[in-house]
Every structure is written in structure tokens, then in C-alpha cells.
Enzyme design. Structure first.
Site, PDB file in Angstrom:
ATOM      1  N   TYR A  53       0.820  -1.215   0.000  1.00 46.01           N
ATOM      2  CA  TYR A  53       0.000   0.000   0.000  1.00 46.01           C
ATOM      3  C   TYR A  53       0.854   1.266   0.000  1.00 46.01           C
ATOM      4  CZ  TYR A  53      -4.067  -2.932   0.352  1.00 46.01           C
ATOM      5  OH  TYR A  53      -5.043  -3.864   0.061  1.00 46.01           O
ATOM      6  N   GLN A  86     -15.697   2.407  -6.011  1.00 45.76           N
ATOM      7  CA  GLN A  86     -14.993   1.243  -5.485  1.00 45.76           C
ATOM      8  C   GLN A  86     -13.497   1.531  -5.381  1.00 45.76           C
ATOM      9  OE1 GLN A  86     -16.653  -2.577  -7.440  1.00 45.76           O
ATOM     10  NE2 GLN A  86     -17.295  -0.945  -8.818  1.00 45.76           N
ATOM     11  N   ASN A  87     -13.083   2.681  -5.891  1.00 46.43           N
ATOM     12  CA  ASN A  87     -11.663   3.038  -5.887  1.00 46.43           C
ATOM     13  C   ASN A  87     -11.245   3.605  -4.539  1.00 46.43           C
ATOM     14  OD1 ASN A  87     -11.679   2.306  -8.577  1.00 46.43           O
ATOM     15  ND2 ASN A  87     -11.974   4.400  -9.306  1.00 46.43           N
ATOM     16  N   ASP A  89      -8.555   5.607  -4.371  1.00 48.93           N
ATOM     17  CA  ASP A  89      -7.807   6.844  -4.625  1.00 48.93           C
ATOM     18  C   ASP A  89      -8.674   8.065  -4.313  1.00 48.93           C
ATOM     19  OD1 ASP A  89      -9.234   7.825  -7.089  1.00 48.93           O
ATOM     20  OD2 ASP A  89      -8.502   5.941  -7.927  1.00 48.93           O
ATOM     21  N   HIS A 104     -14.786   1.055  -0.536  1.00 49.57           N
ATOM     22  CA  HIS A 104     -13.702   0.152  -0.147  1.00 49.57           C
ATOM     23  C   HIS A 104     -12.578   0.844   0.618  1.00 49.57           C
ATOM     24  CE1 HIS A 104     -15.116  -2.515  -3.725  1.00 49.57           C
ATOM     25  NE2 HIS A 104     -15.837  -2.695  -2.640  1.00 49.57           N
TER      26      HIS A 104
END
Length: 232
Positions: A53, A86-87, A89, A104
Site C-alpha cells: 500500500y 470502489q476506488n 484513490d 472500499h
């Protein structure tokens, strides 16, 4: 104003240079999902997961919103726009979108492993977390990301957003990831569904679907033209 609810996936950010997960050559081809995106993987090798990550954050910091993100934000001039992504960023926010629900989690945040209510914002200057980095209660920090096998806390909030849509738009998602893909079941009857993706996406919902077989930026330009004609 009419309300547009938008569901975005990895294809939304692909033009910004961010690695996708499921496409051929994507991250899941290089890193086994169970090793870097599950609670068990974190327990087995937390250093590997943290490094994974950290790499995603470094990539994100140098990325910029693409024209698709910008055009989505500009829709707010004429519509009420709610984005369910769903990203993980922050490119929607950086492009100017004001209502974004991250199903998410968020890459630029971390949380305590011992007290999930303790969530911290990272900065571009200080974006890496390592083994031994702890919250004020002494618990190891982990990515603020919903891993496979974990509940999706904001799914009910997302369902309520979808129920109130006058227009539903899907951009850059395979509709293979649940529970996000199940949101289509809550689109009200008669609400048009626009689907922007360069590939054909299998859609089994009850609503009329208007496909736009293009990438996020080009597809958004087409969508704006269609909306202008439909909602003069």
C-alpha cells in the site's frame, strides 16, 4: 435538479496511470490477493502488506485526475451528483467532486488495528506507514481499506443513494465485485442506466441500459452530450 448517482471502478482511474487490479497484467497478476488484501495476509506478513500500500500511495501522489474525473465534477453545475466509488484513490475529490462515497476505503488514510474508530489522514509528504507505526493507544496502524472477507460498512448508505437516483451511471467497473455490483438491484424502475466502458459489460438489471463503449474521459464527453439532449 435531477439526481445522478455514479458508480465508478478501476477503469475510471486507469487513464490517470493507476494500476488496475483485475485486468490482464493488473495488480492481482503480480500480487496474490490473499497475500496483500485479506486480514489473514496482514496477519501473516504485515510488512509485505504495508509495503504494497505504500507503493500504491506513491503511485497515487504522482497521479492526476483525468478528464473523466473533471467532467464528472463539472456535472454538478446542472445536476445533483453523488459518486459511489470502489476506488481507494482520491482523484474524484481532487477533480472537484463534492459528494463521494468510498465503498472500499481510502488509500490516503490509515486506521488503528485495535480501535477501528481511530482513523488518520496521511499527507503526500508523509505517506508511508511501517511496522511499528502505531496509534495513540499503541496499536499498529493498517491501511484504511476494506479487504476481501471484511464487511463493507458504507454499503447501506450507498443503497440509499441509489434508491434516490433519477439517472444512474456506471463507469469503468466489471460489475464482478460484490456487494458493489448488487447496487444495480436498487436502481428505481424506469431510471436510465448509462454504462461507460471500452469493453462489453454483462448487465442483468431490470432497467434500460445505454452503453457507451469508450474509456472514462471520452465516454464522459459522450454522456454530457446525451444528457444535454435529454434534459434541456
Amino acid at each position: 435538479m435531477k439526481k445522478i448517482v455514479v458508480l465508478t471502478g478501476a477503469g475510471m482511474s486507469a487513464e490517470s496511470g493507476l494500476s488496475t487490479f483485475r485486468d490482464s497484467g493488473g495488480l492481482w497478476d503480480k500480487y496474490p490477493v490473499e497475500k496483500v488484501a485479506t486480514p489473514e495476509g496482514f496477519e501473516e506478513n504485515p510488512e509485505l502488506v504495508l509495503d504494497f500500500y505504500n507503493e500504491r500511495r506513491a503511485e497515487l501522489i504522482h497521479a492526476k485526475p483525468n478528464q473523466g474525473h473533471v467532467l464528472l465534477a463539472e456535472l454538478e453545475k446542472n445536476f445533483t451528483v453523488s459518486i459511489i466509488t470502489q476506488n481507494i484513490d482520491d482523484l474524484h475529490e481532487r477533480a472537484g467532486s463534492s459528494h463521494v462515497l468510498h465503498l472500499h476505503g481510502e488509500l490516503m488514510k490509515v486506521q488503528s488495528t485495535g480501535d477501528p474508530s481511530l482513523i488518520y489522514e496521511l499527507t503526500p509528504e508523509n505517506s508511508a506507514i511501517h511496522l511499528g507505526d502505531t496509534c495513540e493507544k499503541g496499536y499498529q496502524l493498517r491501511p484504511f481499506v476494506v479487504w476481501f472477507g471484511e464487511p463493507v460498512p458504507l454499503i447501506e448508505m450507498a443503497v440509499e443513494e441509489v434508491r434516490t437516483a433519477d439517472i444512474f451511471v456506471i463507469i469503468g467497473t466489471s460489475l464482478n465485485v460484490y456487494p458493489a455490483a448488487g447496487l444495480l438491484n436498487y436502481v428505481p424502475d424506469g431510471v436510465p442506466v448509462y454504462l461507460i466502458d471500452p469493453k462489453e459489460v454483462r448487465y442483468t438489471g431490470k432497467n434500460h441500459i445505454i452503453p457507451i463503449y469508450k474509456g472514462a474521459s471520452e465516454g464522459m464527453r459522450d454522456l454530457i452530450l446525451k444528457l444535454a439532449q435529454e434534459y434541456k
